[in-house]
Motif scaffolding. Structure first.
Motif, mmCIF file in Angstrom:
data_model
loop_
_atom_site.group_PDB
_atom_site.id
_atom_site.type_symbol
_atom_site.label_atom_id
_atom_site.label_comp_id
_atom_site.label_asym_id
_atom_site.label_seq_id
_atom_site.Cartn_x
_atom_site.Cartn_y
_atom_site.Cartn_z
ATOM 1 N N SER A 224 0.844 -1.103 0.087
ATOM 2 C CA SER A 224 0.026 0.107 -0.104
ATOM 3 C C SER A 224 0.777 1.122 -0.085
ATOM 4 N N LEU A 225 1.898 1.042 0.736
ATOM 5 C CA LEU A 225 2.840 2.542 0.919
ATOM 6 C C LEU A 225 3.530 2.807 -0.500
ATOM 7 N N GLN A 226 3.995 1.322 -1.258
ATOM 8 C CA GLN A 226 4.386 1.631 -2.428
ATOM 9 C C GLN A 226 3.625 1.958 -3.545
ATOM 10 N N ALA A 227 2.472 1.738 -3.518
ATOM 11 C CA ALA A 227 1.531 2.319 -4.395
ATOM 12 C C ALA A 227 1.139 3.735 -4.464
ATOM 13 N N VAL A 228 1.482 4.337 -3.558
ATOM 14 C CA VAL A 228 1.652 5.838 -3.202
ATOM 15 C C VAL A 228 2.772 6.601 -3.295
ATOM 16 N N LEU A 229 3.947 5.829 -2.741
ATOM 17 C CA LEU A 229 4.918 6.656 -2.510
ATOM 18 C C LEU A 229 6.177 6.093 -3.319
ATOM 19 N N ASP A 230 6.322 4.973 -3.739
ATOM 20 C CA ASP A 230 7.416 4.472 -4.373
ATOM 21 C C ASP A 230 8.746 4.499 -3.713
#
Length: 297
Positions: A224-230
């Motif tokens: 979930s973090l990666q989907a927004v923040l990369d």
């Protein structure tokens, strides 16, 4: 001789303190039980300050919602009896010194930025696994606070919305997972994390099923973090992070989650996932770095 600072790490069980120099060297340490009333709490702070004279400033790590500009704290958890308290203002009046107050998970992140595994990382995060899930997020080299001072409240990210129990829809407490392993394996002490991990490391079927599900939820959180923040790097903190098998299984679950959905394979890049560098000293060091960023900018 470098100037020294008083750093205080307020926790639900203990209040730790340390004198630390400008380079991050810890000179002395102290520890007291966290009181259960406002008057007793403030008295402990007064005692710590009185025992540490000739300091240049005071910095504090605290659980709760912290306004980074004013140092006002909305205390949470077992410290809820403090309510909303102007902690920085109180300490400034008491000591006549510069004061910094930061959220505990944010302080842990600042420690990694200063001297740990987020040095020279522009975009990263720290996930602390304990009685709750804490977090700190670094974007473009700066700690992210958000307009409501609530950025990094990772305990609120839903990892299983279909669970009938509301408290089971997020990653949840590490202590709960340990107790579940202890109960499933009929261990004598449900709070004995070492025995629980012996069962996990041995791949006991009952223990492994619980552990695997816990790591899967952490992996979903990172996705979930990666989907927004990369992010480039995600660090796992908390006492459980000393177990190498935890990091290995979180990575394994991240890969499984990706492979189960072609969109995630195409759209999400797995960050470097590793243990945070600092243990019990993280919040003490991070609070000092927050102070130095404040007074030296």
């Amino acid at each position: 001789m470098q100037r020294q600072y008083l750093s205080i790490d307020i926790g639900g069980t203990t209040i730790k303190s340390a004198r630390i120099d400008h380079s991050g060297n810890i000179m002395t340490k102290g520890r007291q039980l966290t009181p259960r009333s406002k008057d007793a709490f403030l008295q402990v702070l007064q005692t710590i300050i009185q025992e540490n004279q000739l300091i240049a400033a005071v910095c504090v790590s605290v659980p709760g919602i912290v306004d980074p500009q004013t140092g006002s704290v909305q205390f949470t958890g077992v410290l809820s009896y403090m309510g909303k308290f102007e902690l920085a203002q109180y300490l400034e009046k008491t000591t006549q010194l510069p004061v910094y107050v930061g959220n505990d998970a944010n302080c842990a992140t600042l420690a990694e930025q200063w001297l740990g595994n987020l040095v020279d990382v522009d975009n990263g995060a720290v996930i602390t696994l304990g009685t709750s899930v804490g977090g700190g997020i670094v974007v473009n080299g700066k700690l992210l606070h958000g307009p409501h001072s609530r950025a990094g409240e990772l305990s609120a990210i839903v990892t299983n919305r279909d669970d009938p129990l509301a408290e089971q829809r997020t990653v949840g407490a590490t202590t709960s997972a340990v107790k579940m392993v202890a109960q499933a394996c009929k261990l004598p002490d449900p709070a004995d994390g070492q025995q629980a991990f012996q069962k996990i490391i041995a791949h006991d079927p009952l223990a492994w099923e619980i552990f695997e599900e816990y790591c899967r939820r952490v992996a979903y959180l990172i996705v979930s973090l990666q989907a927004v923040l990369d992010l480039e790097v995600v660090l796992i903190g908390g006492g459980i992070s000393v177990q190498p098998i935890l990091i290995e299984e979180i990575k394994n679950q991240f890969i499984k989650v990706q492979r189960a959905d072609r969109r995630l394979m195409a759209d999400i890049t797995m960050p470097v996932i590793k243990a945070a560098n600092f243990g019990n000293e993280a919040n003490l060091l991070g609070a000092l770095y927050g102070l130095l960023l404040k007074i030296e900018k």
